[in-house]
Motif scaffolding. Structure first.
Motif, PDB file in Angstrom:
ATOM      1  N   ASP A  78       0.852  -1.178   0.000  1.00 41.76           N
ATOM      2  CA  ASP A  78       0.000   0.000   0.000  1.00 41.76           C
ATOM      3  C   ASP A  78       0.893   1.235   0.000  1.00 41.76           C
ATOM      4  OD1 ASP A  78      -2.443  -1.423   0.116  1.00 41.76           O
ATOM      5  OD2 ASP A  78      -2.178  -1.721   2.266  1.00 41.76           O
ATOM      6  N   ALA A 127      -0.507   4.593  -0.973  1.00 41.88           N
ATOM      7  CA  ALA A 127      -1.321   5.794  -0.775  1.00 41.88           C
ATOM      8  C   ALA A 127      -2.750   5.321  -0.512  1.00 41.88           C
ATOM      9  CB  ALA A 127      -1.266   6.714  -2.004  1.00 41.88           C
ATOM     10  N   ARG A 128      -3.658   6.263  -0.311  1.00 44.41           N
ATOM     11  CA  ARG A 128      -5.047   5.907  -0.053  1.00 44.41           C
ATOM     12  C   ARG A 128      -5.624   5.120  -1.233  1.00 44.41           C
ATOM     13  NH1 ARG A 128      -8.702  10.888   1.467  1.00 44.41           N
ATOM     14  NH2 ARG A 128      -7.837  11.639  -0.514  1.00 44.41           N
ATOM     15  N   ASP A 129      -6.097   3.912  -0.944  1.00 44.25           N
ATOM     16  CA  ASP A 129      -6.697   3.056  -1.979  1.00 44.25           C
ATOM     17  C   ASP A 129      -5.777   2.842  -3.171  1.00 44.25           C
ATOM     18  OD1 ASP A 129      -9.074   2.628  -0.603  1.00 44.25           O
ATOM     19  OD2 ASP A 129     -10.051   4.390  -1.458  1.00 44.25           O
ATOM     20  N   ARG A 179      -5.165   1.543  -8.433  1.00 41.67           N
ATOM     21  CA  ARG A 179      -6.106   2.234  -7.547  1.00 41.67           C
ATOM     22  C   ARG A 179      -7.369   1.395  -7.411  1.00 41.67           C
ATOM     23  NH1 ARG A 179      -6.830   6.759  -4.826  1.00 41.67           N
ATOM     24  NH2 ARG A 179      -8.914   7.660  -4.608  1.00 41.67           N
ATOM     25  N   ALA A 230      -3.362  12.474   0.971  1.00 40.27           N
ATOM     26  CA  ALA A 230      -3.343  11.032   1.245  1.00 40.27           C
ATOM     27  C   ALA A 230      -3.201  10.213  -0.026  1.00 40.27           C
ATOM     28  CB  ALA A 230      -4.618  10.620   1.991  1.00 40.27           C
ATOM     29  N   ASP A 231      -3.433  10.839  -1.178  1.00 38.94           N
ATOM     30  CA  ASP A 231      -3.349  10.126  -2.457  1.00 38.94           C
ATOM     31  C   ASP A 231      -1.981  10.274  -3.122  1.00 38.94           C
ATOM     32  OD1 ASP A 231      -6.172   9.398  -2.424  1.00 38.94           O
ATOM     33  OD2 ASP A 231      -6.538  11.521  -2.784  1.00 38.94           O
ATOM     34  N   TYR A 246       2.076   9.805  -3.617  1.00 41.78           N
ATOM     35  CA  TYR A 246       3.047   8.760  -3.318  1.00 41.78           C
ATOM     36  C   TYR A 246       4.332   9.008  -4.108  1.00 41.78           C
ATOM     37  CZ  TYR A 246       1.254   6.679  -7.707  1.00 41.78           C
ATOM     38  OH  TYR A 246       0.854   6.458  -9.012  1.00 41.78           O
TER      39      TYR A 246
END
Length: 334
Positions: free
Chosen positions: A110, A112-114, A164, A244-245, A247
């Motif tokens: 993982d 980043a977010r999702d 994603r 949060a998205d 990276y």
């Protein structure tokens, strides 16, 4: 049963039920291609003699009038006999042959977010150009999903995919964010697509805009371009909803340190944060660059972002022939 397909002065064997595009790419005969799902129209060609079954060609991509005029979508059309076709630019142009192979999952992380990074190890090197994509077969199904590696062409033994999650997606919720694990064997086909740096690249300034995991192919393209011309001017925008998205910030910091004319610009569209650029990456480009004559532009992301990017580039006087785009759709079905 096989049929002969004549294109660009070459002849290719095409099995019954095989698409024109698949047969040509597997034989190393280039044809323009992008989505390979019948939705973009990139692979539209003229059937000069013989006949084809248009299969699932959508009417909004290939109209009834176009079919009557002898046009076809190479990614959907299947010959029903020997055919001669004309594909723009196919004469004398080669490509890396499309092939099927298996890969071993080396790592799932993982980032980043999702968002996950999936590393796939290959038994044999894959010949491709940075920016092209591969198709993964979802285990237990006939469904395939397309992912663009973040690799350069010499990174041909381990493919780095950025994925994603799509809510309820067959490939994501059902596999890549569920049961996939290191050591799993994955069925892969590739390379596909025309989204890559041209061989005649002369080192002019570049702007690259990626939305979400549409960043992945731009990573490979940017690093390839900087290897060819280390001092070139380059702007790389990454558009996401929130911090949060984001990276791989360390990766881009290292590129900026090694190449003083490279700048990475993250842009947050929906969740503003102090010290971060807000809004949309295409607007940020317009704010940052007064004129883009002599520049090349690269866009990969959701269709609305790509369309906005084309308008932004033209607004800054970028030549249309220097605008490259890949509508990176995570697929509603995941």
């Amino acid at each position: 049963m096989t049929f002969a397909v004549s294109v660009g002065g070459r002849q290719v064997e095409c099995a019954a039920g095989q698409t024109l595009l698949d047969a040509c790419l597997r034989a190393g005969v280039w044809m323009p291609n992008s989505c390979n799902q019948g939705t973009c129209g990139t692979c539209k060609l003229t059937v000069r003699s013989g006949a084809v079954d248009h299969g699932d060609s959508p009417l909004d991509t290939l109209t009834a009038d176009e079919r009557a005029a002898g046009l076809a979508l190479a990614c959907q059309a299947r010959p029903v006999g020997d055919v001669t076709v004309g594909a723009t630019g196919a004469e004398g142009r080669a490509t890396h042959p499309l092939r099927d192979f298996t890969a071993t999952v080396l790592e799932v992380a993982d980032i980043a977010r999702d968002t996950r990074r999936v590393l796939l190890g290959l038994a044999e090197p894959l010949a491709f150009e940075a920016g092209q994509y591969v198709e993964l077969t979802v285990p237990g199904t006939a469904a395939r999903r397309q992912y663009s590696p973040a690799n350069t062409a010499d990174e041909d033994k381990v493919l780095e995919l950025h994925v994603r999650r799509v809510d309820g997606g067959l490939a994501t919720d059902g596999w890549l964010f569920a049961g996939i694990a290191a050591g799993d064997i994955v069925e892969v086909s590739g390379p596909l697509g025309d989204f890559h740096l041209p061989s005649e690249d002369e080192g002019g300034p570049m702007v690259l805009i990626g939305g979400g995991t549409g960043l992945a192919p731009l990573v490979g393209i940017a690093r390839t371009a900087l290897r060819r011309h280390p001092d070139r001017e380059m702007l790389l925008y990454h558009g996401v909803r929130g911090a949060a998205d984001l990276y791989d910030l360390d990766r881009f910091a290292e590129l900026a340190e090694a190449h003083p004319n490279f700048r990475f610009v993250p842009v947050l569209s929906h969740e503003p944060e102090p010290g971060r650029r807000g809004g949309f990456p295409t607007d940020a480009f317009v704010e940052d660059v007064a004129g883009a004559r002599g520049w090349s532009g690269w866009l990969c992301g959701p269709p609305p972002m790509v369309e906005a990017g084309v308008k932004a580039f033209k607004r800054r006087r970028m030549a249309p022939r220097h605008i490259h785009r890949e509508k990176f759709t995570p697929a509603d079905e995941g």
